[in-house]
Design a protein around this motif. Sequence first.
Motif, PDB file in Angstrom:
ATOM      1  N   ILE A   1       0.786  -1.275   0.113  1.00 14.91           N
ATOM      2  CA  ILE A   1       0.078  -0.194  -0.075  1.00 14.91           C
ATOM      3  C   ILE A   1       1.085   1.025   0.003  1.00 14.91           C
ATOM      4  CG2 ILE A   1      -2.026  -1.100   1.169  1.00 14.91           C
ATOM      5  CD1 ILE A   1      -1.041   0.302   3.687  1.00 14.91           C
ATOM      6  N   GLU A   2       2.126   1.176   0.527  1.00 15.77           N
ATOM      7  CA  GLU A   2       3.046   2.428   0.333  1.00 15.77           C
ATOM      8  C   GLU A   2       3.781   2.572  -0.817  1.00 15.77           C
ATOM      9  OE1 GLU A   2       3.020   4.493   2.836  1.00 15.77           O
ATOM     10  OE2 GLU A   2       1.815   3.146   4.157  1.00 15.77           O
ATOM     11  N   ALA A   3       3.439   1.431  -1.903  1.00 18.65           N
ATOM     12  CA  ALA A   3       4.207   1.723  -3.156  1.00 18.65           C
ATOM     13  C   ALA A   3       3.574   2.738  -4.161  1.00 18.65           C
ATOM     14  CB  ALA A   3       4.275   0.287  -4.018  1.00 18.65           C
ATOM     15  N   TYR A   4       2.353   3.246  -3.555  1.00 20.77           N
ATOM     16  CA  TYR A   4       1.741   4.414  -4.404  1.00 20.77           C
ATOM     17  C   TYR A   4       1.482   5.471  -3.856  1.00 20.77           C
ATOM     18  CZ  TYR A   4       0.621  -0.439  -6.533  1.00 20.77           C
ATOM     19  OH  TYR A   4       0.936  -1.400  -7.242  1.00 20.77           O
ATOM     20  N   ASP A   5       1.400   6.646  -4.670  1.00 19.58           N
ATOM     21  CA  ASP A   5       1.265   8.001  -4.222  1.00 19.58           C
ATOM     22  C   ASP A   5      -0.268   8.143  -4.118  1.00 19.58           C
ATOM     23  OD1 ASP A   5       1.200  10.585  -3.415  1.00 19.58           O
ATOM     24  OD2 ASP A   5       2.745  11.178  -4.630  1.00 19.58           O
ATOM     25  N   LEU A   6      -0.925   7.640  -2.988  1.00 19.74           N
ATOM     26  CA  LEU A   6      -2.253   7.977  -2.938  1.00 19.74           C
ATOM     27  C   LEU A   6      -2.806   9.614  -2.948  1.00 19.74           C
ATOM     28  CD1 LEU A   6      -5.047   6.394  -2.787  1.00 19.74           C
ATOM     29  CD2 LEU A   6      -4.796   6.266  -0.388  1.00 19.74           C
ATOM     30  N   ALA A   7      -1.873  10.296  -2.130  1.00 19.68           N
ATOM     31  CA  ALA A   7      -2.418  11.738  -2.059  1.00 19.68           C
ATOM     32  C   ALA A   7      -2.345  12.389  -3.599  1.00 19.68           C
ATOM     33  CB  ALA A   7      -1.312  12.529  -1.376  1.00 19.68           C
ATOM     34  N   LYS A   8      -1.680  11.566  -4.707  1.00 22.31           N
ATOM     35  CA  LYS A   8      -1.681  12.047  -5.880  1.00 22.31           C
ATOM     36  C   LYS A   8      -2.856  11.459  -6.616  1.00 22.31           C
ATOM     37  CE  LYS A   8       1.212  12.434 -10.198  1.00 22.31           C
ATOM     38  NZ  LYS A   8       2.483  12.229 -10.638  1.00 22.31           N
ATOM     39  N   VAL A   9      -3.224  10.108  -6.432  1.00 19.12           N
ATOM     40  CA  VAL A   9      -3.883   9.398  -7.667  1.00 19.12           C
ATOM     41  C   VAL A   9      -5.460   9.594  -6.841  1.00 19.12           C
ATOM     42  CG1 VAL A   9      -2.104   7.941  -8.252  1.00 19.12           C
ATOM     43  CG2 VAL A   9      -3.503   7.038  -6.371  1.00 19.12           C
ATOM     44  N   GLY A  10      -5.439   9.549  -5.467  1.00 20.70           N
ATOM     45  CA  GLY A  10      -6.800   9.676  -4.848  1.00 20.70           C
ATOM     46  C   GLY A  10      -7.590  10.623  -5.347  1.00 20.70           C
ATOM     47  N   PRO A  11      -7.319  12.009  -5.605  1.00 20.62           N
ATOM     48  CA  PRO A  11      -8.379  12.812  -5.946  1.00 20.62           C
ATOM     49  C   PRO A  11      -8.873  12.439  -7.475  1.00 20.62           C
ATOM     50  CG  PRO A  11      -6.383  14.066  -5.095  1.00 20.62           C
ATOM     51  CD  PRO A  11      -6.141  12.698  -5.073  1.00 20.62           C
ATOM     52  N   LEU A  12      -7.814  11.853  -8.244  1.00 24.08           N
ATOM     53  CA  LEU A  12      -8.474  11.549  -9.670  1.00 24.08           C
ATOM     54  C   LEU A  12      -9.525  10.493  -9.515  1.00 24.08           C
ATOM     55  CD1 LEU A  12      -4.642  11.427 -11.568  1.00 24.08           C
ATOM     56  CD2 LEU A  12      -6.392  13.491 -11.329  1.00 24.08           C
ATOM     57  N   LEU A  13      -9.233   9.364  -8.607  1.00 24.75           N
ATOM     58  CA  LEU A  13     -10.133   8.487  -8.439  1.00 24.75           C
ATOM     59  C   LEU A  13     -11.274   8.642  -7.559  1.00 24.75           C
ATOM     60  CD1 LEU A  13      -7.301   5.809  -7.714  1.00 24.75           C
ATOM     61  CD2 LEU A  13      -8.834   5.577  -9.820  1.00 24.75           C
ATOM     62  N   GLU A  14     -11.336   9.572  -6.782  1.00 25.11           N
ATOM     63  CA  GLU A  14     -12.340  10.170  -6.078  1.00 25.11           C
ATOM     64  C   GLU A  14     -13.473  10.575  -7.015  1.00 25.11           C
ATOM     65  OE1 GLU A  14     -13.824  13.735  -3.082  1.00 25.11           O
ATOM     66  OE2 GLU A  14     -11.762  13.210  -3.103  1.00 25.11           O
ATOM     67  N   HIS A  15     -13.008  11.367  -8.237  1.00 26.30           N
ATOM     68  CA  HIS A  15     -13.826  12.085  -8.912  1.00 26.30           C
ATOM     69  C   HIS A  15     -13.868  11.492 -10.213  1.00 26.30           C
ATOM     70  CE1 HIS A  15     -14.225  15.327  -6.073  1.00 26.30           C
ATOM     71  NE2 HIS A  15     -12.730  15.569  -5.773  1.00 26.30           N
ATOM     72  N   HIS A  16     -13.523  10.088 -10.193  1.00 21.88           N
ATOM     73  CA  HIS A  16     -13.675   9.421 -11.628  1.00 21.88           C
ATOM     74  C   HIS A  16     -15.198   9.511 -12.147  1.00 21.88           C
ATOM     75  CE1 HIS A  16     -13.352   6.283 -14.392  1.00 21.88           C
ATOM     76  NE2 HIS A  16     -12.265   6.571 -14.636  1.00 21.88           N
ATOM     77  N   PRO A  17     -15.476   9.446 -13.513  1.00 22.72           N
ATOM     78  CA  PRO A  17     -16.686   9.607 -13.639  1.00 22.72           C
ATOM     79  C   PRO A  17     -17.665   8.424 -13.555  1.00 22.72           C
ATOM     80  CG  PRO A  17     -15.331  10.479 -15.409  1.00 22.72           C
ATOM     81  CD  PRO A  17     -14.394  10.164 -14.441  1.00 22.72           C
ATOM     82  N   VAL A  18     -16.673   7.270 -13.379  1.00 25.16           N
ATOM     83  CA  VAL A  18     -17.540   5.980 -12.787  1.00 25.16           C
ATOM     84  C   VAL A  18     -18.247   6.285 -11.569  1.00 25.16           C
ATOM     85  CG1 VAL A  18     -15.780   4.619 -11.735  1.00 25.16           C
ATOM     86  CG2 VAL A  18     -17.492   3.621 -13.080  1.00 25.16           C
ATOM     87  N   PHE A  19     -17.885   7.193 -10.459  1.00 23.89           N
ATOM     88  CA  PHE A  19     -18.458   7.137  -9.216  1.00 23.89           C
ATOM     89  C   PHE A  19     -19.164   8.732  -9.514  1.00 23.89           C
ATOM     90  CE2 PHE A  19     -14.406   5.062  -8.145  1.00 23.89           C
ATOM     91  CZ  PHE A  19     -15.195   3.847  -7.850  1.00 23.89           C
TER      92      PHE A  19
END
Length: 303
Positions: free
Chosen positions: A175-193
């Motif tokens: 879980i630490e291998a990804y920059d969740l602070a960077k990708v989190g906002p993109l995924l939070e607002h992804h059109p699928v959601f």
Amino acid sequence: MAQARRPFLKMNGLGNDFVVWDAREEPLRLSPEVIAKLGDRETGIGFDQMITVERSPAGVDAFMRIHNCDGSQVDACGNATRCVGRLLIEEKAKDFVSIETNAGLLHAFASDEPRTVTVDMGKPRLNWDEIPLAEEFADTRAIELQIGPIDDPILHTPAAVSMGNPHGIFWVDDIEAYDLAKVGPLLEHHPVFPEGANISLAHVFAPNEIRVKVWERGVGLTEACGTAACAVAVAAARDGKAGRKSTIHLPGGPIQIEWRESDDHVLMTGLTEVEFEGEVDLETLAWEKVAPGDARAAAGAAE
């Protein structure tokens, strides 16, 4: 006229922190802008969510209203439910209380362990239109979604679950291998959601032991998220990665989740903390800590 100075409690569940107001006798409505100012960790009190304990229209022990630190209102927060449940249990000297929320009626139970509360979060919502997702997926254990190059995505095929709010869960090896602070906002607002989503990275590191990191909708990176812990546990059980009882290890600490087979309900058990009591001047938004017992913001005895 509402009083300018209002007492509050600062609480947390595994580091997921809240300002809790008692608005059962004196109603409280704050604008999103004011909530965001109070929630700012540099200039305000600082919190993940603001919780308003109100009289229940359904006549149960209380109604719980939830706002994120950006001022947006949400329907569910598992850790806040445990904190409010603790306060009501202590105030009413009961082993069981019922809390009305916009996501439905939740029940909190006292534990033999001090400061530990169990909340029945109800049934998970697993169909695409209940979560909701923007398009139909026959199997929400792994939906078609990826971020990054199509031939080498950074993250892909999350599980989708609703625990009163939408969750996307990505299974990873670290879980630490990804920059969740960077990708989190993109995924939070992804059109699928269409309503946004809480985004979790999850790794099963031992039987029924799952390490999780969460980007919370309207909040950001958080020490803990109760509904995310529930969603991860359900997703793991659905996919055969874990059994119906698991321990979710969040940055703020462990929490026990049981997806009960008898009625499909999800039970969440963990610690709660009262950090301090305070008062806020609602005209200036200046605030200060006060001595324990001077300004209880919601039901309950001193820590």
